[in-house]
Design a protein around this motif. Structure first.
Motif, PDB file in Angstrom:
ATOM      1  N   ARG A  79       9.478   0.339  -5.500  1.00 18.97           N
ATOM      2  CA  ARG A  79       8.474   0.487  -6.562  1.00 18.97           C
ATOM      3  C   ARG A  79       8.988   1.360  -7.700  1.00 18.97           C
ATOM      4  NH1 ARG A  79       4.622   0.516  -2.230  1.00 18.97           N
ATOM      5  NH2 ARG A  79       4.563   2.773  -2.214  1.00 18.97           N
ATOM      6  N   ASP A  80       9.676   2.462  -7.350  1.00 18.60           N
ATOM      7  CA  ASP A  80      10.213   3.350  -8.379  1.00 18.60           C
ATOM      8  C   ASP A  80      11.288   2.651  -9.214  1.00 18.60           C
ATOM      9  OD1 ASP A  80       8.533   5.371  -7.552  1.00 18.60           O
ATOM     10  OD2 ASP A  80      10.075   6.466  -6.429  1.00 18.60           O
ATOM     11  N   LEU A  81      12.200   1.954  -8.550  1.00 20.02           N
ATOM     12  CA  LEU A  81      13.248   1.244  -9.282  1.00 20.02           C
ATOM     13  C   LEU A  81      12.667   0.125 -10.141  1.00 20.02           C
ATOM     14  CD1 LEU A  81      16.075   1.019  -6.603  1.00 20.02           C
ATOM     15  CD2 LEU A  81      16.099   2.350  -8.707  1.00 20.02           C
ATOM     16  N   ALA A  82      11.677  -0.573  -9.619  1.00 15.52           N
ATOM     17  CA  ALA A  82      11.041  -1.643 -10.394  1.00 15.52           C
ATOM     18  C   ALA A  82      10.371  -1.063 -11.624  1.00 15.52           C
ATOM     19  CB  ALA A  82      10.035  -2.392  -9.528  1.00 15.52           C
ATOM     20  N   ALA A  83       9.781   0.112 -11.512  1.00 17.23           N
ATOM     21  CA  ALA A  83       9.156   0.756 -12.669  1.00 17.23           C
ATOM     22  C   ALA A  83      10.208   1.128 -13.708  1.00 17.23           C
ATOM     23  CB  ALA A  83       8.383   1.995 -12.227  1.00 17.23           C
ATOM     24  N   VAL A  84      11.367   1.593 -13.259  1.00 19.54           N
ATOM     25  CA  VAL A  84      12.443   1.947 -14.189  1.00 19.54           C
ATOM     26  C   VAL A  84      12.945   0.698 -14.914  1.00 19.54           C
ATOM     27  CG1 VAL A  84      14.844   2.748 -14.309  1.00 19.54           C
ATOM     28  CG2 VAL A  84      13.178   4.006 -12.952  1.00 19.54           C
ATOM     29  N   VAL A  85      13.115  -0.378 -14.171  1.00 16.72           N
ATOM     30  CA  VAL A  85      13.624  -1.620 -14.762  1.00 16.72           C
ATOM     31  C   VAL A  85      12.548  -2.315 -15.595  1.00 16.72           C
ATOM     32  CG1 VAL A  85      14.577  -3.900 -14.184  1.00 16.72           C
ATOM     33  CG2 VAL A  85      15.339  -1.890 -12.943  1.00 16.72           C
ATOM     34  N   GLY A  86      11.293  -2.103 -15.250  1.00 17.11           N
ATOM     35  CA  GLY A  86      10.191  -2.709 -15.998  1.00 17.11           C
ATOM     36  C   GLY A  86       9.774  -4.068 -15.473  1.00 17.11           C
ATOM     37  N   VAL A  87       9.896  -4.265 -14.169  1.00 20.69           N
ATOM     38  CA  VAL A  87       9.471  -5.526 -13.556  1.00 20.69           C
ATOM     39  C   VAL A  87       8.472  -5.217 -12.446  1.00 20.69           C
ATOM     40  CG1 VAL A  87      11.650  -6.707 -14.060  1.00 20.69           C
ATOM     41  CG2 VAL A  87      11.379  -5.531 -11.887  1.00 20.69           C
ATOM     42  N   HIS A  88       7.833  -6.274 -11.943  1.00 18.78           N
ATOM     43  CA  HIS A  88       6.928  -6.099 -10.807  1.00 18.78           C
ATOM     44  C   HIS A  88       7.762  -5.825  -9.551  1.00 18.78           C
ATOM     45  CE1 HIS A  88       3.351  -7.185 -12.991  1.00 18.78           C
ATOM     46  NE2 HIS A  88       3.996  -8.226 -13.499  1.00 18.78           N
TER      47      HIS A  88
ATOM     48  N   SER B 193      14.978  -8.204  -5.743  1.00 18.12           N
ATOM     49  CA  SER B 193      15.307  -7.566  -4.464  1.00 18.12           C
ATOM     50  C   SER B 193      15.780  -6.140  -4.713  1.00 18.12           C
ATOM     51  CB  SER B 193      16.410  -8.357  -3.745  1.00 18.12           C
ATOM     52  OG  SER B 193      17.653  -8.163  -4.389  1.00 18.12           O
ATOM     53  N   TYR B 194      15.864  -5.375  -3.640  1.00 19.85           N
ATOM     54  CA  TYR B 194      16.308  -3.986  -3.725  1.00 19.85           C
ATOM     55  C   TYR B 194      17.712  -3.913  -4.331  1.00 19.85           C
ATOM     56  CZ  TYR B 194      16.790   0.868  -2.113  1.00 19.85           C
ATOM     57  OH  TYR B 194      16.953   2.230  -2.038  1.00 19.85           O
ATOM     58  N   VAL B 195      18.596  -4.800  -3.884  1.00 18.14           N
ATOM     59  CA  VAL B 195      19.972  -4.819  -4.383  1.00 18.14           C
ATOM     60  C   VAL B 195      19.994  -5.190  -5.864  1.00 18.14           C
ATOM     61  CG1 VAL B 195      22.208  -5.973  -4.128  1.00 18.14           C
ATOM     62  CG2 VAL B 195      20.908  -5.328  -2.101  1.00 18.14           C
ATOM     63  N   GLU B 196      19.184  -6.168  -6.258  1.00 16.63           N
ATOM     64  CA  GLU B 196      19.123  -6.552  -7.679  1.00 16.63           C
ATOM     65  C   GLU B 196      18.599  -5.402  -8.535  1.00 16.63           C
ATOM     66  OE1 GLU B 196      18.295 -11.338  -7.512  1.00 16.63           O
ATOM     67  OE2 GLU B 196      16.630  -9.971  -7.079  1.00 16.63           O
ATOM     68  N   LEU B 197      17.614  -4.675  -8.026  1.00 11.85           N
ATOM     69  CA  LEU B 197      17.084  -3.534  -8.768  1.00 11.85           C
ATOM     70  C   LEU B 197      18.148  -2.453  -8.957  1.00 11.85           C
ATOM     71  CD1 LEU B 197      13.564  -3.221  -7.123  1.00 11.85           C
ATOM     72  CD2 LEU B 197      14.032  -3.788  -9.504  1.00 11.85           C
ATOM     73  N   ILE B 198      18.884  -2.156  -7.900  1.00  7.47           N
ATOM     74  CA  ILE B 198      19.944  -1.151  -7.990  1.00  7.47           C
ATOM     75  C   ILE B 198      21.006  -1.593  -8.982  1.00  7.47           C
ATOM     76  CG2 ILE B 198      21.846  -0.064  -6.714  1.00  7.47           C
ATOM     77  CD1 ILE B 198      19.970  -0.030  -4.265  1.00  7.47           C
TER      78      ILE B 198
ATOM     79  N   MET C  26       7.938  -6.865  -6.520  1.00  5.50           N
ATOM     80  CA  MET C  26       8.446  -7.944  -5.681  1.00  5.50           C
ATOM     81  C   MET C  26       9.225  -8.988  -6.483  1.00  5.50           C
ATOM     82  SD  MET C  26       7.550  -6.749  -2.891  1.00  5.50           S
ATOM     83  CE  MET C  26       7.997  -7.992  -1.734  1.00  5.50           C
ATOM     84  N   GLN C  27       9.440  -8.739  -7.764  1.00  3.55           N
ATOM     85  CA  GLN C  27      10.122  -9.715  -8.613  1.00  3.55           C
ATOM     86  C   GLN C  27      11.626  -9.743  -8.340  1.00  3.55           C
ATOM     87  OE1 GLN C  27       8.947  -9.361 -12.672  1.00  3.55           O
ATOM     88  NE2 GLN C  27      10.520 -10.741 -13.422  1.00  3.55           N
TER      89      GLN C  27
END
Length: 98
Positions: A54-63, A68-73, A65-66
């Motif tokens: 959730r924190d990484l998704a907020a940083v990237v600006g996506v939902h 994966s964890y690896v994609e967010l990193i 579940m949009q």
């Protein structure tokens, strides 16, 4: 604690069965309790992972579940690298720089 310590005169366990210690501890824990402990550890790790997502998704600006964890990193790493490059570009373009 050794067997000698348990059975010595000063031991608080003299004349009693001492509590399990050493490698014998795991043998005396019922399987159901071991399974419950593992489930609690898993749930805790899963909760931490979900918070990170959730924190990484907020940083990237996506939902959350949009991606994966690896994609967010990877996305956050890419963003940081882009920002570093931009800072270097701005520092080298600045008049009066070293």
């Amino acid at each position: 604690m050794t067997e000698h310590d348990i059975h010595s005169q000063w031991s608080p366990w003299t004349g009693q069965e001492p509590p399990p210690h050493g490698s014998r501890v795991g043998e005396q824990i019922p399987i159901e309790v071991q399974l419950a402990m593992l489930q609690a550890d898993y749930n805790s790790c899963r909760e931490i992972l979900n918070l990170n997502v959730r924190d990484l998704a907020a940083v990237v600006g996506v939902h959350p579940m949009q991606m994966s964890y690896v994609e967010l990193i990877a996305s956050v790493r890419s963003t940081i690298e882009d920002q570093r490059n931009r800072i270097l570009d701005l520092e080298t373009d600045q008049p009066g720089s070293r």
